[in-house]
Structures are given as structure tokens and as C-alpha cells.
Design a protein around this motif. Structure first.
Motif, short mmCIF file in Angstrom:
data_model
loop_
_atom_site.label_atom_id
_atom_site.label_comp_id
_atom_site.label_asym_id
_atom_site.label_seq_id
_atom_site.Cartn_x
_atom_site.Cartn_y
_atom_site.Cartn_z
N ILE A 31 -85.95 157.94 43.61
CA ILE A 31 -87.10 157.80 44.87
C ILE A 31 -86.23 157.08 45.76
CG2 ILE A 31 -89.08 156.76 45.61
CD1 ILE A 31 -89.44 159.47 44.01
N LYS A 32 -85.28 155.88 45.43
CA LYS A 32 -84.76 155.00 46.39
C LYS A 32 -83.84 155.79 47.12
CE LYS A 32 -87.10 151.39 45.75
NZ LYS A 32 -87.78 150.67 46.35
N SER A 33 -83.41 157.02 46.86
CA SER A 33 -82.23 157.65 47.40
C SER A 33 -82.83 158.61 48.40
CB SER A 33 -81.65 158.79 46.50
OG SER A 33 -82.16 159.59 45.94
N LEU A 34 -83.99 158.56 48.73
CA LEU A 34 -84.80 159.26 49.72
C LEU A 34 -84.46 158.84 51.16
CD1 LEU A 34 -88.31 160.33 48.19
CD2 LEU A 34 -86.24 161.82 48.38
N PRO A 35 -84.35 159.71 52.22
CA PRO A 35 -83.93 159.14 53.56
C PRO A 35 -84.98 157.95 53.88
CG PRO A 35 -83.58 161.35 53.59
CD PRO A 35 -84.16 160.88 52.16
N CYS A 36 -86.20 158.15 53.64
CA CYS A 36 -87.20 157.11 54.32
C CYS A 36 -87.07 155.71 53.79
CB CYS A 36 -88.72 157.88 53.82
SG CYS A 36 -88.90 157.63 52.19
N PHE A 37 -86.34 155.60 52.57
CA PHE A 37 -86.02 154.23 52.11
C PHE A 37 -84.78 153.62 52.94
CE2 PHE A 37 -88.62 155.82 48.77
CZ PHE A 37 -89.54 154.73 48.65
N SER A 38 -83.98 154.38 53.48
CA SER A 38 -82.79 153.68 54.24
C SER A 38 -82.65 153.85 55.59
CB SER A 38 -81.67 154.71 53.67
OG SER A 38 -81.60 155.78 53.99
N LYS A 39 -83.97 154.17 56.22
CA LYS A 39 -83.97 153.95 57.65
C LYS A 39 -83.92 152.56 58.06
CE LYS A 39 -86.86 158.38 58.28
NZ LYS A 39 -88.20 158.86 58.67
N PRO A 40 -83.27 152.44 59.24
CA PRO A 40 -83.32 151.15 59.78
C PRO A 40 -84.71 150.75 60.29
CG PRO A 40 -81.87 152.55 61.14
CD PRO A 40 -82.46 153.41 60.08
N THR A 41 -84.93 149.37 60.34
CA THR A 41 -86.31 148.96 60.76
C THR A 41 -86.38 149.34 62.44
OG1 THR A 41 -85.66 146.83 61.08
CG2 THR A 41 -86.62 147.47 58.78
N LYS A 42 -87.81 149.37 62.69
CA LYS A 42 -88.04 149.70 64.21
C LYS A 42 -88.44 148.45 64.65
CE LYS A 42 -87.26 154.14 63.76
NZ LYS A 42 -86.22 154.85 64.40
N GLU A 43 -88.11 148.30 66.01
CA GLU A 43 -88.74 147.07 66.74
C GLU A 43 -89.33 147.54 67.93
OE1 GLU A 43 -87.36 142.88 68.95
OE2 GLU A 43 -86.21 143.73 67.27
N LYS A 44 -90.73 147.40 68.32
CA LYS A 44 -91.23 147.77 69.30
C LYS A 44 -90.74 146.86 70.63
CE LYS A 44 -95.23 149.92 69.57
NZ LYS A 44 -96.01 150.74 70.00
N ILE A 45 -90.53 147.66 71.81
CA ILE A 45 -90.20 146.93 72.74
C ILE A 45 -90.79 147.54 74.09
CG2 ILE A 45 -87.88 146.15 72.01
CD1 ILE A 45 -86.66 148.28 74.13
N THR A 46 -90.64 147.07 75.29
CA THR A 46 -91.26 147.62 76.63
C THR A 46 -89.93 147.79 77.31
OG1 THR A 46 -93.20 146.53 76.42
CG2 THR A 46 -92.60 147.46 78.59
N ALA A 47 -89.70 149.07 77.68
CA ALA A 47 -88.68 149.26 78.45
C ALA A 47 -88.88 149.99 79.75
CB ALA A 47 -87.46 150.10 77.86
N ASN A 48 -88.37 150.12 80.85
CA ASN A 48 -88.44 150.85 82.05
C ASN A 48 -87.26 151.77 82.44
OD1 ASN A 48 -91.07 149.27 82.99
ND2 ASN A 48 -89.71 147.72 83.25
N PHE A 49 -87.58 152.92 82.50
CA PHE A 49 -86.71 153.98 82.82
C PHE A 49 -87.09 154.71 84.06
CE2 PHE A 49 -87.02 153.62 78.26
CZ PHE A 49 -85.49 153.52 77.83
N ASP A 50 -86.08 155.07 84.78
CA ASP A 50 -86.11 155.71 85.94
C ASP A 50 -87.01 157.05 85.60
OD1 ASP A 50 -84.57 154.10 87.44
OD2 ASP A 50 -82.82 155.27 87.09
N ALA A 51 -88.01 157.55 86.72
CA ALA A 51 -89.08 158.43 86.17
C ALA A 51 -88.30 159.80 86.23
CB ALA A 51 -89.94 158.66 87.58
N ASP A 52 -87.24 160.29 86.74
CA ASP A 52 -86.50 161.38 86.65
C ASP A 52 -85.72 161.39 85.48
OD1 ASP A 52 -84.66 159.65 87.47
OD2 ASP A 52 -83.46 161.19 88.54
N LEU A 53 -85.24 160.44 84.92
CA LEU A 53 -84.51 160.32 83.70
C LEU A 53 -85.54 160.78 82.26
CD1 LEU A 53 -82.09 159.96 81.85
CD2 LEU A 53 -82.65 157.39 81.95
#
Length: 86
Positions: A31-53
Motif C-alpha cells: 500500500i505504501k508504494s501507491l502514488p497517493c502516499f508519496s505526493k508532496p504536501t499541498k499548501e494553500k496560498i493566494t496568488a494573483n495572475f493576469d486575467a488573460d493568462l
């Protein structure tokens, strides 16, 4: 008009539980070999992108049936870390 019998989940699960093990086979997996166990942790941030991008990113993501946040994450990883996962 005759009344239609609705499927019953409990009865269906009981039938599956009572089936012979030969129907399911035997799976040996680490079970520990499954990809869901080795994903990097996520961190929520606020970011501003250009509207067209952002519009372009969302369009590409929609055409490829992926989330736009995953697309942004993978592109940034590829550019800044050169990680082969992306």
C-alpha cells in the motif's frame, strides 16, 4: 402501472460478501508504494495572475479534463524544479 423495485445497496453488498473468494483473486500489493502516499504536501496560498493568462490556463485545463490548479502546479514544477514527475 406496476411499481418498480428499487435496487437495495444492503442486499447487493451482502451478496458480494457471500461470494466465493475465487471470484476476487488474490492481490499482493504494498500500500505504501501507491502514488497517493508519496505526493508532496499541498499548501494553500493566494496568488494573483493576469486575467488573460488565467483564461488561457483554464481553457487548456478544460480541454484536457484536468484541474487548472494541477496544470499550474505541474508547469511551475517543470520550470523551477525540473522534476520528471510533471
Amino acid at each position: 402501472m406496476a411499481k418498480r423495485n428499487k435496487p437495495n445497496l444492503k442486499n447487493a453488498l451482502n451478496k458480494v460478501d457471500n461470494m466465493s473468494d475465487s471470484y476476487f483473486g488474490k492481490i499482493d500489493i504494498d500500500i505504501k508504494s501507491l502514488p497517493c502516499f508519496s505526493k508532496p504536501t499541498k499548501e494553500k496560498i493566494t496568488a494573483n495572475f493576469d486575467a488573460d493568462l488565467l483564461e488561457t490556463i483554464r481553457s487548456i485545463a478544460k480541454k484536457n479534463n484536468v484541474s487548472y490548479t494541477s496544470l499550474i502546479n505541474d508547469v511551475l514544477r517543470k520550470v523551477f524544479i525540473s522534476d520528471k514527475k510533471a
